[in-house]
Scaffold this active site. Structure first.
Site, short mmCIF file in Angstrom:
data_model
loop_
_atom_site.label_atom_id
_atom_site.label_comp_id
_atom_site.label_asym_id
_atom_site.label_seq_id
_atom_site.Cartn_x
_atom_site.Cartn_y
_atom_site.Cartn_z
N ASP A 37 -42.35 20.85 30.42
CA ASP A 37 -42.14 21.59 29.07
C ASP A 37 -43.46 21.49 27.98
O ASP A 37 -43.80 22.55 27.40
CB ASP A 37 -40.81 21.33 28.11
N SER A 68 -22.32 6.48 12.64
CA SER A 68 -22.10 6.93 14.10
C SER A 68 -21.10 5.94 14.63
O SER A 68 -21.18 4.78 14.45
CB SER A 68 -23.43 7.09 14.82
N GLY A 125 -29.87 7.62 26.52
CA GLY A 125 -30.80 7.14 27.39
C GLY A 125 -30.54 7.30 28.93
O GLY A 125 -31.03 6.78 29.61
N ALA A 126 -29.79 8.49 29.28
CA ALA A 126 -29.26 8.46 30.67
C ALA A 126 -29.82 9.71 31.13
O ALA A 126 -29.57 10.09 32.31
CB ALA A 126 -27.74 8.55 30.75
N GLY A 127 -31.06 10.21 30.47
CA GLY A 127 -31.55 11.45 30.89
C GLY A 127 -30.75 12.72 30.84
O GLY A 127 -30.99 13.84 31.31
N SER A 129 -29.97 13.81 27.45
CA SER A 129 -30.59 14.02 26.11
C SER A 129 -29.47 14.04 25.12
O SER A 129 -28.77 15.15 24.39
CB SER A 129 -31.11 15.58 26.09
N SER A 130 -29.07 12.88 24.93
CA SER A 130 -28.13 12.74 23.81
C SER A 130 -28.98 12.88 22.67
O SER A 130 -28.33 13.24 21.41
CB SER A 130 -27.66 11.13 23.86
N GLU A 163 -37.92 14.93 16.17
CA GLU A 163 -38.07 13.68 17.14
C GLU A 163 -39.50 13.52 17.32
O GLU A 163 -39.82 12.34 17.46
CB GLU A 163 -37.54 14.50 18.50
N ASP A 175 -34.88 20.29 25.68
CA ASP A 175 -33.69 19.54 25.38
C ASP A 175 -32.98 20.36 24.24
O ASP A 175 -31.78 20.79 24.53
CB ASP A 175 -33.99 18.28 25.08
P1 ADP Z 1 -31.71 10.60 25.77
O1 ADP Z 1 -32.00 11.83 24.92
O2 ADP Z 1 -32.00 10.91 26.98
O3 ADP Z 1 -30.23 10.30 25.92
P2 ADP Z 1 -33.45 9.35 23.94
O4 ADP Z 1 -34.20 8.00 23.92
O5 ADP Z 1 -34.32 10.67 23.78
O6 ADP Z 1 -32.47 9.26 25.37
O7 ADP Z 1 -32.56 9.51 22.91
C1 ADP Z 1 -31.55 8.25 22.64
C2 ADP Z 1 -31.56 7.76 21.21
O8 ADP Z 1 -31.00 8.86 20.23
C3 ADP Z 1 -30.62 6.54 20.90
O9 ADP Z 1 -31.35 5.38 21.11
C4 ADP Z 1 -30.12 6.83 19.40
O10 ADP Z 1 -31.04 6.27 18.61
C5 ADP Z 1 -29.97 8.44 19.37
N1 ADP Z 1 -28.61 8.64 19.49
C6 ADP Z 1 -28.05 9.45 20.40
N2 ADP Z 1 -26.77 9.68 20.10
C7 ADP Z 1 -26.45 9.00 19.14
C8 ADP Z 1 -25.24 8.80 18.63
N3 ADP Z 1 -24.16 9.38 18.94
N4 ADP Z 1 -25.28 8.01 17.46
C9 ADP Z 1 -26.36 7.34 17.07
N5 ADP Z 1 -27.81 7.59 17.77
C10 ADP Z 1 -27.73 8.22 18.53
MG MG Z 2 -33.74 12.74 24.31
#
Ligand code: ADP
Ligand code: MG
Length: 385
Positions: A37, A68, A125-127, A129-130, A163, A175
């Protein structure tokens, strides 16, 4: 309870009232096209059923208050002067979106403040895209609350800016576009140069196939150095090759510049060039219903990420090997790498075998076995209430 009900409940206990609305956005799985990307290349993600929900309400006291369900405590900061550096914890994701939307609109969006309660089913952090799920749900919420009328591409751009600038993770736009623009039962072909998105109907279930996601349990953090270093190496390789970005590089040009590039930049560029080609080979196969043929392309993506791009870890390699040995058609790490998850494309009748083989691999390493999660291509971000 769904993420939506949990976010609404968290809002009511935190702010002693009902929110004006509830929004949710999915995590995503990238079928193929990794680390392309930010090289203006191609990717083929889809939204997953797991979602992040935000319950939100404007305020009038000039405060930004964010909670959260997945994090202890409460973040309370001034609405005025919100800028990179003013928030440094996880709230940089949602508040970064507000800042980015202020930049995009040139207005003091929700200057009176904002209350936000978040809950999520997307494992961080599981890939999966939280981060984009959180950004996209927040962007949609602010867009509605402030009446901004921005389109989904603009909201995706705001998530990316948040981000990149507030969190300090130099990620691309994949993402956010996947979370905001996916359709059920389809993947989204992304051209990351111009942001063009084309839905590609998948028909996984009809083909008797399942996509399983296996969390390696190794946490990655994109703001750590490996990801930024890969980006810098891609830029350096593009410069040596004399192209605007690696999207424009060819294998012939790469071979011609092999000595000038040196081994590392050569391999980084080779990954990007071959990965773009793999994405583009995937699309017609899907169109012809030859979904089983995706397997070798998916596995080739893993090999390239492992050997040329060097973003795998032994846990991910072990999952891929175990899955392939148990009948998966293809398997690869997903997301940025350095941990996170692997995806496997599996004939439905072999899903139990694959899960058992992965469990044996973890047991042999003395680690608790993850439960593979089946994901279906699902709906994009939306307002829930
Ligand atoms: P990924 O996007 O692959 O899950 P990232 O490192 O890009 O991993 O993003 C994870 C980070 O996003 C978390 O460490 C946190 O800071 C933030 N985050 C994601 N979801 C939540 C949530 N539900 N509440 C608070 N922070 C969140
Ligand atoms: Mg991410």
């Amino acid at each position: 309870m769904s993420a939506g009900s949990r976010a609404a409940a968290l809002f009511e206990t935190t702010f002693a009232g009902a929110p004006e609305g509830l929004w949710s956005a999915p995590g995503r799985l990238n079928l193929i096209g990794e680390h392309t990307d930010y090289n203006d290349g191609f990717a083929l993600p889809f939204a997953i059923p797991q979602r992040t929900a935000v319950a939100a309400d404007p305020r009038s006291d000039g405060r930004l208050v964010v909670v959260s369900a997945e994090r202890p405590g409460l973040v309370d900061t001034a609405s005025a002067g919100l800028a990179p550096g003013t928030v440094t914890d996880w709230s940089a994701y949602p508040l970064g979106v507000l800042w980015a939307l202020r930049q995009a609109s040139g207005e003091e969006v929700l200057g009176g403040g904002l209350s936000l309660a978040i809950a999520s089913d997307v494992p961080p952090g599981a890939g999966l895209s939280s981060s984009a799920a959180l950004e996209s749900a927040t962007a949609l919420a602010i867009n509605d609350l402030a009446g901004l009328r921005l389109n989904r591409h603009q909201l995706a751009a705001a998530g990316r800016l948040a981000e990149n600038r507030m969190v300090g993770a130099p990620t691309g736009i994949l993402d956010q576009l996947a979370s905001l623009l996916s359709r059920p039962d389809a993947a989204l072909l992304l051209d990351c140069r111009d942001g063009e998105t084309t839905p590609v109907d998948l028909g996984l279930a009809a083909a008797g196939l399942a996509v399983l996601v296996v969390d390696s349990g190794v946490q990655h953090r994109l703001s750590d150095g490996g990801y930024a270093q890969r980006r810098a190496q891609c830029e350096a390789a593009a410069e040596v090759l004399g192209v605007r970005s690696l999207r424009d590089a060819t294998l012939a040009g790469l071979e011609a510049a092999r000595e000038r590039l040196g081994d590392v930049l050569y391999r980084r560029a080779r990954h990007v060039i071959t990965e773009n080609a793999r994405v583009l080979s995937t699309v017609p196969l899907v169109g012809q219903g030859e979904l089983r043929e995706l397997g070798p392309l998916i596995t080739a993506s893993h090999v390239s990420l492992r050997d040329d791009f060097e973003v795998s870890v032994p846990e991910l390699d072990a999952i891929v090997e175990a899955a392939l040995g148990a009948g998966a058609l293809g398997a690869r790490l997903v997301g940025g790498g350095f941990g996170g998850s692997a995806l496997t494309l599996v004939p439905r009748e072999r899903t139990d075998d694959v899960a058992a083989a992965v469990a044996r691999t973890f047991a042999a390493r003395g680690a608790a076995a993850p439960t593979p999660v089946e994901v279906h291509p699902s709906a994009a971000a939306r307002r829930e209430a």
